[in-house]
Design an enzyme around this catalytic site. Structure first.
Site: not given
Length: 270
Positions: A97, A121, A242
């Site tokens: 992320s 992700n 996620h």
């Protein structure tokens, strides 16, 4: 596994990290609101053949904050200072992320320090609607409107492994320093296109991996990152969202192991 505190020069202060294993270095960078403990399944699986170093982002876990409203390039400067403090000339670098944004940007800006890069992700060139939405969330967080339930509902389904991972993630989010969280989230919200044009210059093996049901770090984004890089591969873990490294650890670890075994080209950092 050992916990280590690195003392960097100003303006970065202390950085906390978890280390395990011996061999070629693999550096892991978590996402906004998390901490290095979020990499536990990967540390356990990969430290048998690598020296795994999982970092706490600034203002997360045991690491000091950086200046409020620091943008993505400051996080890249922070990572460079960490690698210098660890005396690591080049590493395999994986991020999740926000960590993926840092890892991808770092591979663009400092290719000599990256042997391989894995983006889990990750976000890449959001459309205007998605960008405006995430910037609005960043401003709410900056104002102190911390909503724990919204990201958890977005990140997790209701299978047993997702419920267990959700409890861990909820605890990390609840413990995060709000100023550190706000700074990292703001950089995450505004940084998805900053180094995107530079992905074409990434020559090392690049893995872009996400969950098939991740609504924000979408499969289309991972495929676009892989296409943009010269040696990119995309992998989509179906029926996961996620926090795929926690909800599908075996599949993620297998993909990372294959990536780590990908030969680097002659002349690339080792």
């Amino acid at each position: 596994m050992t916990s280590t505190i690195l003392q960097l020069s100003d303006p970065f202060g202390q950085v906390a990290c978890r280390e395990s294993g011996q061999g070629e270095p693999l550096v892991l960078i978590h996402g906004v609101g998390m901490q290095s403990a979020a990499w536990a399944p990967q540390i356990e699986a990969l430290s048998g053949s690598r020296h795994v170093i999982a970092l706490d982002l600034p203002g997360h876990g045991g690491s000091d904050r950086i200046a409020a409203r620091s943008e993505l390039p400051v996080f890249l400067d922070w990572l460079l200072a960490v690698l210098d403090a660890l005396q690591l000339p080049a590493v395999s670098l994986a991020g999740h992320s926000m960590g993926a944004l840092i890892a991808g940007g770092f591979a663009v800006r400092h290719p000599e320090r990256v042997a391989r890069v894995a983006l889990l992700n990750g976000v890449f060139r959001r459309d205007d609607v998605a960008r405006n939405s995430v910037i609005a969330r960043a401003e709410m967080i900056r104002a102190g409107a911390f909503d724990l339930d919204t990201p958890l509902k977005r990140w997790f389904g209701d299978t047993p492994i997702e419920r267990a991972a959700r409890d861990d993630v909820a605890a990390w989010l609840a413990a995060v320093d709000n100023d550190g969280y706000a700074t990292a989230y703001d950089a995450f919200a505004r940084g998805d296109a900053l180094y995107a044009d530079g992905y074409a210059r990434i020559t090392c093996p690049l893995l872009a991996l996400t969950g098939g049901d991740d609504p924000n770090s979408t499969p289309a984004m991972s495929r676009a990152m892989a296409r943009a890089a010269q040696r990119g591969t995309a992998e989509i873990i179906e029926n996961h969202r996620h926090m795929v490294n926690l909800t599908a650890p075996d599949a993620v670890n297998a993909a990372l192991q294959t990536w780590l075994e990908t030969p680097i080209a002659q002349g690339e950092p080792t």
